[in-house]
Scaffold this motif. Structure first.
Motif, PDB file in Angstrom:
ATOM      1  N   UNK A 169      66.389  -2.042 -42.922  1.00  0.00           N
ATOM      2  CA  UNK A 169      67.044  -0.805 -43.411  1.00  0.00           C
ATOM      3  C   UNK A 169      67.344   0.215 -42.704  1.00  0.00           C
ATOM      4  N   UNK A 170      66.319   0.496 -41.902  1.00  0.00           N
ATOM      5  CA  UNK A 170      66.561   1.671 -40.783  1.00  0.00           C
ATOM      6  C   UNK A 170      67.646   1.088 -39.720  1.00  0.00           C
ATOM      7  N   UNK A 171      67.364  -0.045 -39.394  1.00  0.00           N
ATOM      8  CA  UNK A 171      68.344  -0.651 -38.397  1.00  0.00           C
ATOM      9  C   UNK A 171      69.853  -0.356 -38.921  1.00  0.00           C
ATOM     10  N   UNK A 172      70.161  -0.709 -40.198  1.00  0.00           N
ATOM     11  CA  UNK A 172      71.392  -0.832 -40.763  1.00  0.00           C
ATOM     12  C   UNK A 172      72.041   0.802 -40.454  1.00  0.00           C
ATOM     13  N   UNK A 173      71.118   1.638 -40.996  1.00  0.00           N
ATOM     14  CA  UNK A 173      71.528   3.014 -40.973  1.00  0.00           C
ATOM     15  C   UNK A 173      71.770   3.508 -39.776  1.00  0.00           C
ATOM     16  N   UNK A 174      70.831   3.139 -38.681  1.00  0.00           N
ATOM     17  CA  UNK A 174      71.171   3.588 -37.294  1.00  0.00           C
ATOM     18  C   UNK A 174      72.413   3.160 -36.860  1.00  0.00           C
ATOM     19  N   UNK A 175      72.918   1.727 -37.137  1.00  0.00           N
ATOM     20  CA  UNK A 175      74.160   1.215 -36.677  1.00  0.00           C
ATOM     21  C   UNK A 175      75.329   1.930 -37.137  1.00  0.00           C
ATOM     22  N   UNK A 176      75.124   2.333 -38.622  1.00  0.00           N
ATOM     23  CA  UNK A 176      76.278   3.027 -39.483  1.00  0.00           C
ATOM     24  C   UNK A 176      76.387   4.318 -38.605  1.00  0.00           C
ATOM     25  N   UNK A 311      82.390   9.864 -24.468  1.00  0.00           N
ATOM     26  CA  UNK A 311      82.533  11.449 -25.268  1.00  0.00           C
ATOM     27  C   UNK A 311      81.173  11.768 -25.539  1.00  0.00           C
ATOM     28  N   UNK A 312      79.918  11.030 -25.339  1.00  0.00           N
ATOM     29  CA  UNK A 312      78.754  11.397 -25.643  1.00  0.00           C
ATOM     30  C   UNK A 312      77.691  10.413 -25.200  1.00  0.00           C
ATOM     31  N   UNK A 313      76.706  10.701 -25.088  1.00  0.00           N
ATOM     32  CA  UNK A 313      75.446   9.824 -24.710  1.00  0.00           C
ATOM     33  C   UNK A 313      74.453  10.266 -25.456  1.00  0.00           C
ATOM     34  N   UNK A 314      73.713   9.125 -26.070  1.00  0.00           N
ATOM     35  CA  UNK A 314      72.188   9.220 -26.745  1.00  0.00           C
ATOM     36  C   UNK A 314      71.370   8.258 -26.266  1.00  0.00           C
ATOM     37  N   UNK A 315      70.121   8.185 -26.676  1.00  0.00           N
ATOM     38  CA  UNK A 315      68.885   7.632 -26.087  1.00  0.00           C
ATOM     39  C   UNK A 315      68.515   6.708 -27.066  1.00  0.00           C
ATOM     40  N   UNK A 316      67.911   5.544 -26.955  1.00  0.00           N
ATOM     41  CA  UNK A 316      67.019   4.830 -27.866  1.00  0.00           C
ATOM     42  C   UNK A 316      66.131   4.212 -26.847  1.00  0.00           C
ATOM     43  N   UNK A 317      64.778   4.342 -27.418  1.00  0.00           N
ATOM     44  CA  UNK A 317      63.563   3.816 -26.663  1.00  0.00           C
ATOM     45  C   UNK A 317      62.853   2.850 -27.740  1.00  0.00           C
ATOM     46  N   UNK A 318      62.729   1.550 -27.284  1.00  0.00           N
ATOM     47  CA  UNK A 318      62.258   0.527 -28.188  1.00  0.00           C
ATOM     48  C   UNK A 318      60.980  -0.243 -27.513  1.00  0.00           C
ATOM     49  N   UNK A 319      60.166  -0.737 -28.520  1.00  0.00           N
ATOM     50  CA  UNK A 319      58.998  -1.345 -28.142  1.00  0.00           C
ATOM     51  C   UNK A 319      59.501  -3.041 -27.736  1.00  0.00           C
ATOM     52  N   UNK A 320      58.638  -3.723 -27.119  1.00  0.00           N
ATOM     53  CA  UNK A 320      59.248  -5.021 -26.563  1.00  0.00           C
ATOM     54  C   UNK A 320      59.573  -5.901 -27.907  1.00  0.00           C
ATOM     55  N   UNK A 321      59.031  -5.658 -29.241  1.00  0.00           N
ATOM     56  CA  UNK A 321      59.516  -6.304 -30.226  1.00  0.00           C
ATOM     57  C   UNK A 321      60.678  -5.877 -30.733  1.00  0.00           C
ATOM     58  N   UNK A 322      61.467  -4.939 -30.356  1.00  0.00           N
ATOM     59  CA  UNK A 322      62.690  -4.237 -30.804  1.00  0.00           C
ATOM     60  C   UNK A 322      62.522  -3.140 -31.628  1.00  0.00           C
ATOM     61  N   UNK A 323      61.173  -3.045 -32.100  1.00  0.00           N
ATOM     62  CA  UNK A 323      61.190  -1.753 -32.796  1.00  0.00           C
ATOM     63  C   UNK A 323      61.308  -0.230 -32.240  1.00  0.00           C
ATOM     64  N   UNK A 324      62.271   0.435 -32.863  1.00  0.00           N
ATOM     65  CA  UNK A 324      62.520   1.835 -32.189  1.00  0.00           C
ATOM     66  C   UNK A 324      61.000   2.556 -32.247  1.00  0.00           C
ATOM     67  N   UNK A 325      60.894   3.353 -31.062  1.00  0.00           N
ATOM     68  CA  UNK A 325      59.763   4.267 -31.076  1.00  0.00           C
ATOM     69  C   UNK A 325      60.297   5.692 -30.870  1.00  0.00           C
ATOM     70  N   UNK A 326      61.433   5.722 -30.298  1.00  0.00           N
ATOM     71  CA  UNK A 326      62.226   7.039 -30.371  1.00  0.00           C
ATOM     72  C   UNK A 326      63.628   6.878 -30.036  1.00  0.00           C
ATOM     73  N   UNK A 327      64.268   7.944 -30.753  1.00  0.00           N
ATOM     74  CA  UNK A 327      65.849   7.915 -30.493  1.00  0.00           C
ATOM     75  C   UNK A 327      66.338   9.499 -30.404  1.00  0.00           C
ATOM     76  N   UNK A 328      67.424   9.805 -29.986  1.00  0.00           N
ATOM     77  CA  UNK A 328      67.794  10.932 -29.872  1.00  0.00           C
ATOM     78  C   UNK A 328      69.319  11.303 -30.539  1.00  0.00           C
ATOM     79  N   UNK A 329      69.555  12.466 -30.837  1.00  0.00           N
ATOM     80  CA  UNK A 329      70.881  12.878 -30.930  1.00  0.00           C
ATOM     81  C   UNK A 329      71.721  12.907 -29.695  1.00  0.00           C
ATOM     82  N   UNK A 330      72.807  12.996 -29.822  1.00  0.00           N
ATOM     83  CA  UNK A 330      73.825  13.048 -28.478  1.00  0.00           C
ATOM     84  C   UNK A 330      73.932  14.279 -27.794  1.00  0.00           C
TER      85      UNK A 330
END
Length: 334
Positions: A169-176, A311-330
């Motif tokens: 559910x979080x993955x879908x929201x992040x992608x959207x 036009x912008x740059x943002x960051x995602x940090x994920x664990x080895x299993x793909x779960x997000x541990x941090x993400x930023x606004x652009x």
């Protein structure tokens, strides 16, 4: 707005001691025994401090914080922002920074044309409107309102998997949210991403939480930082991220604009507290650069681009299993 100057007896102070201008950690989606949570306000405040939080928002379902309930738990080191989870038939949203005793109308839905009238109740007192858990897996959880009336989107909600607080559910929201950024930034009305625990039970608070740059630890300043997108999301207090872009000695951080004058831009991510996993940079072209979290859980990942390509740059940090541990606004490039 009450948050600018006045504290009202019976309610938490609108300003805490803080550290002046700086980064503050907070969880803006919290429920107590006064709606459907299992913890008292005092217990929530204690656990918030233990989780390393500087502020929380009380967001009971369709109800205002009662007088005398949150004043003592706040103290002078923990800011309590007054709020409400507006629970409608076609989605939930957070009204943050409302006035003492204010209850925002929840008797509306996506097809009745009342949403702007309801969000105006919040904006009228200087508050913030956040689309909550847009893809939550239960009736009324799917968010059906247009986002134009909202200031931020809760792209990471920790409620449904406390032991594994990143899910589909979080993955879908992040992608959207990520797909909408390019058009929204061009229109000058992009919505910041936030993350909250949606605490109802023991052990949930602060997982995740939002780290906000604010001029001081006050309701007014915290809401200003969230509204501007001067914030990023952390999975725990151990995770720390600094994400900046720079050109010719001038830099900008999350939520800020960097004038590039067409020159090459250096993008830099400093990461701490993530033992293993992957770092990725995202622009209006999708994911454009990836790397590993430095050995030992701390280090720097760098990349270069230009306004012609990003036009912008943002960051995602994920664990080895793909779960997000941090993400930023652009960081926005112009």
């Amino acid at each position: 707005m009450r948050g600018s100057t006045l504290s009202i007896p019976g309610f938490p102070p609108v300003r805490a001691r803080g550290r002046g201008a700086g980064w503050y950690r907070g969880d803006c989606h919290v429920h107590s025994v006064h709606s459907d949570g299992e913890l008292t306000p005092g217990e929530l405040a204690h656990r918030a401090r233990t989780a390393g939080l500087d502020f929380i928002a009380t967001t009971e379902h369709n109800a205002a914080a009662a007088p005398g309930v949150w004043e003592q738990p706040a103290g002078d080191d923990l800011l309590i922002v007054l709020g409400e989870e507006v629970t409608t038939k076609t989605g939930h949203w957070l009204a943050l920074g409302i006035e003492p005793g204010q209850v925002v109308d929840w008797n509306h839905q996506a097809d009745d044309g009342l949403i702007d009238e309801c969000t105006d109740q919040v904006h009228g007192v200087g508050g913030l409107c956040v689309a909550a858990h847009p893809h939550a897996p239960y009736p009324s959880g799917d968010f059906m309102f247009p986002l134009q009336s909202f200031d931020a989107v809760e792209v990471w909600n920790g409620l449904w998997n406390s032991d594994r607080p990143w899910n589909a559910d979080n993955e879908a929201t992040l992608a959207e949210w990520g797909r909408s950024l390019a058009a929204d930034i061009r229109a000058g009305a992009w919505r910041s991403a936030v993350g909250n625990s949606d605490t109802h039970l023991e052990g949930q608070i602060g997982v995740p939480h939002t780290v906000v740059f604010a001029e001081e630890l006050s309701t007014r300043a915290i809401l200003a930082g969230l509204r501007a997108g001067r914030c990023w999301i952390a999975g725990s207090r151990e995770v720390d991220v600094s994400f900046t872009a720079a050109v010719d000695g001038r830099g900008a951080g999350v939520g800020e604009r960097l004038s590039t004058h067409g020159r090459q831009v250096g993008v830099r991510a400093e990461i701490r507290g993530v033992p293993s996993g992957a770092v990725s940079f995202h622009t209006d072209r999708g994911m454009v650069h990836g790397g590993s979290v430095p050995a030992g859980g701390a280090g720097v990942v760098e990349w270069h681009t230009s306004v012609r390509d990003s036009a912008f740059v943002r960051l995602e940090v994920r664990r080895a299993d793909g779960h997000v541990v941090a993400l930023t606004n652009p960081v926005i490039l112009v």
